[in-house]
Design a protein around this motif. Sequence first.
Motif, PDB file in Angstrom:
ATOM      1  N   SER A   1       0.831  -1.214   0.000  1.00  0.00           N
ATOM      2  CA  SER A   1       0.000   0.000   0.000  1.00  0.00           C
ATOM      3  C   SER A   1       0.859   1.255   0.000  1.00  0.00           C
ATOM      4  CB  SER A   1      -0.977   0.001   1.178  1.00  0.00           C
ATOM      5  OG  SER A   1      -0.281   0.068   2.394  1.00  0.00           O
ATOM      6  N   GLU A   2       1.994   1.213   0.707  1.00  0.00           N
ATOM      7  CA  GLU A   2       2.896   2.378   0.703  1.00  0.00           C
ATOM      8  C   GLU A   2       3.442   2.638  -0.695  1.00  0.00           C
ATOM      9  OE1 GLU A   2       6.003   2.241   3.738  1.00  0.00           O
ATOM     10  OE2 GLU A   2       4.410   1.898   5.227  1.00  0.00           O
ATOM     11  N   ALA A   3       3.827   1.563  -1.371  1.00  0.00           N
ATOM     12  CA  ALA A   3       4.373   1.703  -2.724  1.00  0.00           C
ATOM     13  C   ALA A   3       3.330   2.290  -3.676  1.00  0.00           C
ATOM     14  CB  ALA A   3       4.858   0.351  -3.235  1.00  0.00           C
ATOM     15  N   GLN A   4       2.060   2.027  -3.386  1.00  0.00           N
ATOM     16  CA  GLN A   4       0.986   2.521  -4.259  1.00  0.00           C
ATOM     17  C   GLN A   4       0.361   3.807  -3.736  1.00  0.00           C
ATOM     18  OE1 GLN A   4       0.351   1.059  -7.110  1.00  0.00           O
ATOM     19  NE2 GLN A   4       1.753  -0.644  -6.751  1.00  0.00           N
ATOM     20  N   ASN A   5       0.926   4.342  -2.655  1.00  0.00           N
ATOM     21  CA  ASN A   5       0.375   5.564  -2.073  1.00  0.00           C
ATOM     22  C   ASN A   5      -1.062   5.417  -1.579  1.00  0.00           C
ATOM     23  OD1 ASN A   5       1.467   8.131  -1.473  1.00  0.00           O
ATOM     24  ND2 ASN A   5       2.303   8.118  -3.569  1.00  0.00           N
ATOM     25  N   MET A   6      -1.363   4.247  -1.020  1.00  0.00           N
ATOM     26  CA  MET A   6      -2.710   4.017  -0.503  1.00  0.00           C
ATOM     27  C   MET A   6      -2.648   3.923   1.020  1.00  0.00           C
ATOM     28  SD  MET A   6      -4.405   1.133  -2.969  1.00  0.00           S
ATOM     29  CE  MET A   6      -3.014   0.016  -2.872  1.00  0.00           C
ATOM     30  N   TYR A   7      -3.722   4.366   1.614  1.00  0.00           N
ATOM     31  CA  TYR A   7      -3.918   4.207   3.041  1.00  0.00           C
ATOM     32  C   TYR A   7      -4.317   2.752   3.268  1.00  0.00           C
ATOM     33  CZ  TYR A   7      -6.618   5.288   7.371  1.00  0.00           C
ATOM     34  OH  TYR A   7      -7.142   5.339   8.617  1.00  0.00           O
ATOM     35  N   TYR A   8      -3.835   2.109   4.353  1.00  0.00           N
ATOM     36  CA  TYR A   8      -4.145   0.689   4.580  1.00  0.00           C
ATOM     37  C   TYR A   8      -4.761   0.459   5.947  1.00  0.00           C
ATOM     38  CZ  TYR A   8      -3.558  -4.343   5.183  1.00  0.00           C
ATOM     39  OH  TYR A   8      -3.796  -5.674   5.421  1.00  0.00           O
ATOM     40  N   LEU A   9      -5.767  -0.404   5.981  1.00  0.00           N
ATOM     41  CA  LEU A   9      -6.456  -0.701   7.232  1.00  0.00           C
ATOM     42  C   LEU A   9      -6.890  -2.169   7.205  1.00  0.00           C
ATOM     43  CD1 LEU A   9      -7.313   1.120   9.653  1.00  0.00           C
ATOM     44  CD2 LEU A   9      -9.552   1.305   8.558  1.00  0.00           C
ATOM     45  N   GLU A  10      -6.800  -2.834   8.366  1.00  0.00           N
ATOM     46  CA  GLU A  10      -7.302  -4.210   8.469  1.00  0.00           C
ATOM     47  C   GLU A  10      -8.605  -4.189   9.272  1.00  0.00           C
ATOM     48  OE1 GLU A  10      -4.147  -6.874   9.739  1.00  0.00           O
ATOM     49  OE2 GLU A  10      -3.339  -6.777   7.691  1.00  0.00           O
ATOM     50  N   THR A  11      -9.564  -4.961   8.797  1.00  0.00           N
ATOM     51  CA  THR A  11     -10.905  -4.927   9.388  1.00  0.00           C
ATOM     52  C   THR A  11     -11.460  -6.325   9.644  1.00  0.00           C
ATOM     53  OG1 THR A  11     -11.942  -4.979   7.200  1.00  0.00           O
ATOM     54  CG2 THR A  11     -11.537  -2.790   8.142  1.00  0.00           C
ATOM     55  N   SER A  12     -12.497  -6.366  10.459  1.00  0.00           N
ATOM     56  CA  SER A  12     -13.358  -7.542  10.531  1.00  0.00           C
ATOM     57  C   SER A  12     -14.800  -7.064  10.481  1.00  0.00           C
ATOM     58  CB  SER A  12     -13.127  -8.326  11.823  1.00  0.00           C
ATOM     59  OG  SER A  12     -14.155  -9.299  11.977  1.00  0.00           O
ATOM     60  N   ALA A  13     -15.476  -7.395   9.386  1.00  0.00           N
ATOM     61  CA  ALA A  13     -16.910  -7.074   9.298  1.00  0.00           C
ATOM     62  C   ALA A  13     -17.659  -7.910  10.326  1.00  0.00           C
ATOM     63  CB  ALA A  13     -17.426  -7.377   7.891  1.00  0.00           C
ATOM     64  N   LYS A  14     -17.145  -9.102  10.583  1.00  0.00           N
ATOM     65  CA  LYS A  14     -17.822 -10.006  11.525  1.00  0.00           C
ATOM     66  C   LYS A  14     -17.777  -9.470  12.948  1.00  0.00           C
ATOM     67  CE  LYS A  14     -18.123 -14.794  12.948  1.00  0.00           C
ATOM     68  NZ  LYS A  14     -17.514 -16.145  12.891  1.00  0.00           N
ATOM     69  N   GLU A  15     -16.587  -9.058  13.387  1.00  0.00           N
ATOM     70  CA  GLU A  15     -16.421  -8.592  14.767  1.00  0.00           C
ATOM     71  C   GLU A  15     -16.571  -7.070  14.886  1.00  0.00           C
ATOM     72  OE1 GLU A  15     -16.030 -10.744  17.230  1.00  0.00           O
ATOM     73  OE2 GLU A  15     -15.853 -12.485  15.910  1.00  0.00           O
ATOM     74  N   SER A  16     -16.901  -6.420  13.793  1.00  0.00           N
ATOM     75  CA  SER A  16     -17.048  -4.965  13.779  1.00  0.00           C
ATOM     76  C   SER A  16     -15.744  -4.251  14.150  1.00  0.00           C
ATOM     77  CB  SER A  16     -18.154  -4.527  14.758  1.00  0.00           C
ATOM     78  OG  SER A  16     -18.551  -3.220  14.450  1.00  0.00           O
ATOM     79  N   ASP A  17     -14.639  -4.839  13.741  1.00  0.00           N
ATOM     80  CA  ASP A  17     -13.331  -4.296  14.070  1.00  0.00           C
ATOM     81  C   ASP A  17     -12.882  -3.325  12.969  1.00  0.00           C
ATOM     82  OD1 ASP A  17     -11.066  -4.033  15.562  1.00  0.00           O
ATOM     83  OD2 ASP A  17     -10.487  -6.148  15.463  1.00  0.00           O
ATOM     84  N   ASN A  18     -12.677  -2.066  13.338  1.00  0.00           N
ATOM     85  CA  ASN A  18     -12.167  -1.033  12.408  1.00  0.00           C
ATOM     86  C   ASN A  18     -13.118  -0.643  11.282  1.00  0.00           C
ATOM     87  OD1 ASN A  18      -9.785  -0.133  13.454  1.00  0.00           O
ATOM     88  ND2 ASN A  18      -8.481  -1.536  12.304  1.00  0.00           N
ATOM     89  N   VAL A  19     -14.348  -1.120  11.289  1.00  0.00           N
ATOM     90  CA  VAL A  19     -15.259  -0.821  10.181  1.00  0.00           C
ATOM     91  C   VAL A  19     -15.723   0.637  10.251  1.00  0.00           C
ATOM     92  CG1 VAL A  19     -17.426  -1.416   9.026  1.00  0.00           C
ATOM     93  CG2 VAL A  19     -15.991  -3.219  10.008  1.00  0.00           C
ATOM     94  N   GLU A  20     -16.147   1.050  11.454  1.00  0.00           N
ATOM     95  CA  GLU A  20     -16.533   2.439  11.664  1.00  0.00           C
ATOM     96  C   GLU A  20     -15.358   3.364  11.325  1.00  0.00           C
ATOM     97  OE1 GLU A  20     -19.820   4.537  14.046  1.00  0.00           O
ATOM     98  OE2 GLU A  20     -19.681   2.756  12.807  1.00  0.00           O
ATOM     99  N   LYS A  21     -14.178   2.980  11.820  1.00  0.00           N
ATOM    100  CA  LYS A  21     -12.962   3.774  11.585  1.00  0.00           C
ATOM    101  C   LYS A  21     -12.682   3.915  10.087  1.00  0.00           C
ATOM    102  CE  LYS A  21      -7.962   3.802  12.551  1.00  0.00           C
ATOM    103  NZ  LYS A  21      -7.864   5.262  12.646  1.00  0.00           N
ATOM    104  N   LEU A  22     -12.841   2.826   9.368  1.00  0.00           N
ATOM    105  CA  LEU A  22     -12.617   2.854   7.923  1.00  0.00           C
ATOM    106  C   LEU A  22     -13.440   3.957   7.255  1.00  0.00           C
ATOM    107  CD1 LEU A  22     -11.838   1.701   5.107  1.00  0.00           C
ATOM    108  CD2 LEU A  22     -13.680   0.036   5.405  1.00  0.00           C
ATOM    109  N   PHE A  23     -14.739   3.959   7.495  1.00  0.00           N
ATOM    110  CA  PHE A  23     -15.610   4.909   6.810  1.00  0.00           C
ATOM    111  C   PHE A  23     -15.465   6.327   7.365  1.00  0.00           C
ATOM    112  CE2 PHE A  23     -17.517   0.873   5.570  1.00  0.00           C
ATOM    113  CZ  PHE A  23     -17.816   1.094   4.244  1.00  0.00           C
TER     114      PHE A  23
END
Length: 174
Positions: free
Chosen positions: A141-163
């Motif tokens: 993601s760094e090489a492509q200039n993208m922001y990167y985040l790991e999520t779990s839709a199942k456990e609701s992990d980082n989903v709110e943060k993502l959006f």
Amino acid sequence: MSMEDYDFLFKIVLIGNAGVGKTCLVRRFTQGLFPPGQGATIGVDFMIKTVDINGEKVKLQIWDTAGQERFRSITQSYYRSANALILTYDITCEESFRCLPEWLREIEQYASNKVITVLVGNKIDLAEKREVSQQRAEEFSEAQNMYYLETSAKESDNVEKLFLDLACRLISEA
Ligand code: GDP
Ligand code: MG
């Protein structure tokens, strides 16, 4: 006073291989649920959720790519006017990660050159089945200039943060 019921409106499009969890991420964020079993397809073009970012009403129009995940079947019309793309892969599926360059080629071909792209590694609740390390994904993601985040839709992990993080970045670049 504005007649609109929002201060900002952004179109966000989810892309990535079938099965990586795009529909589940959208449903988790917009409806607060994780659909049981298969058949998570929404059956509508997009879902709307309005969020408050520092007192600004931000309306997010979130497009899911149900059943159109094969390359080049999502055409220009789909990417057109997208303010942000959420490019999703499944951390337990190496194949979904190896397809990312194909998706990036599509983005380059069809999306606006101002589009903000976030790379998401979903299904982190399945850590024991992980096939793509966080470091490898971060380097990509760094090489492509993208922001990167790991999520779990199942456990609701980082989903709110993502959006919400995405909404913040969209406002700051609007
Ligand atoms: P899509 O094809 O990208 O829209 O993927 P779906 O949202 O339909 O999800 C595909 C499968 O992965 C379904 O069986 C979901 O239940 C499952 N899934 C989606 N997100 C997660 C997650 O965060 N964790 C786990 N364990 N399974 C998930
Ligand atoms: Mg889907």
